[in-house]
Structures are given as C-alpha cells and as structure tokens.
Design an enzyme around this catalytic site. Sequence first.
Site, short mmCIF file in Angstrom:
data_model
loop_
_atom_site.label_atom_id
_atom_site.label_comp_id
_atom_site.label_asym_id
_atom_site.label_seq_id
_atom_site.Cartn_x
_atom_site.Cartn_y
_atom_site.Cartn_z
N ASP A 1 0.85 -1.18 0.00
CA ASP A 1 0.00 0.00 0.00
C ASP A 1 0.89 1.23 0.00
O ASP A 1 1.91 1.26 0.69
CB ASP A 1 -0.93 0.02 1.21
CG ASP A 1 -2.00 1.08 1.04
OD1 ASP A 1 -2.97 0.81 0.30
OD2 ASP A 1 -1.86 2.19 1.60
N THR A 2 0.50 2.22 -0.78
CA THR A 2 1.24 3.47 -0.87
C THR A 2 0.36 4.61 -0.42
O THR A 2 -0.79 4.73 -0.85
CB THR A 2 1.71 3.72 -2.32
OG1 THR A 2 2.57 2.64 -2.73
CG2 THR A 2 2.49 5.03 -2.44
#
Length: 193
Positions: free
Chosen positions: A77-78
């Site tokens: 996840d960014t």
Amino acid sequence: MNPLSHIKKNIILASKSPRRQHLLKDLGVDFEIRTKEVEEVYPPELEREQVALFLSELKATAFTPDLTDNDILITSDTIVCLGDRIIGKPKDRDDAFNMLSDLSGNKHEVITAVTLTSKSKQHSFFVETEVYFKTLSNFEIDYYINKYQPFDKAGSYGIQEWIGYIGIEKIVGSYFNVMGFPVKEVYEALDEF
C-alpha cells in the site's frame, strides 16, 4: 541464473497496479497476479507509517485462507503525506485538482509498505521518500489531469508521467518507492524470506 532463482515458491502479487507488476517482472521474478477488493479503512489513531503497514497487512488477510504451503504473497500500500495529512486516491477530478494544488510548491512524503506472507510467517516493512514539487500552474495541473487521468494514484500523480518530468524538483530516497514499489527492498526481503 537469476539471484532469486533459489526461491522455489509460487510468488503471488496481489495488485492491479501495472507499475508494480512491471517492476516485479523486471526483477526477474516469476509470479502470478491475484486480486480481491478490500475496503481500505484504518483506525484513525494510527501514525502515517502505521497506516501504510496496516493497509498492506489488511490486504494480505484477504488472501491468507487461500494460501498453500508453497505460496509467498506480496501485498502493498502506498500513501502520500503532506505534513500529518494522509492523501489517498482522488474521488473525482476536483479532488485530484485540489490534491495537486496542495502538493504544488511543497515537500511531501511517499510511504510504501510491503508485506510478504506465507502460511507460516509474515514480514512487513515500509520505505519513505521525500518529494519536492515546484509551484505548478493551474494550467499544468489541468493539462496533467485531463491527459493522464491519475484517479488510481495516491496523491493524484505518477512520478513516471509528465507531471513528474516537469514538476518534481528533487526526491530524497527511492524513486521506485514513489512509483509504489520499493524494488531494492522487495528484492532483499524476498531473498531473506
């Protein structure tokens, strides 16, 4: 022979992102893609890095019951952070415009968390990169949004696209992390997993 060829496991990338798929492929890793819809909700008291880690691990839990002894799952996840504010993916065009206006002329951080999961263990880590944007004109922001439709990207931009070419003054840290996949760290984690 590829340095990761000693890994005799079935590697699964749980991501629809063509950027992550491309970068993992360029590492010389054979993998399959599996995706599931996961509602990305996190406890509000979490710190920035904890949010990315929580979401990466949350995505992994959706697949855990389906893993075999021969699988290694990669989830990630960014998030984009402007000060203490977490900026996710834009809801619509106006939201994208507002996000890019806020990032314009400022420094922000991109934090990508990655989780490796097997039936017997899990390892998570995160990488943080500082990104400095020049002051963008409304015309530049409009042009970018209209041409590139960055609605699937945290912070409403891709560093590897036009806005990155003309708008980013400097970065401190991993370029690939800003693309959403810290390749060096993923390589090292897979090698040790």
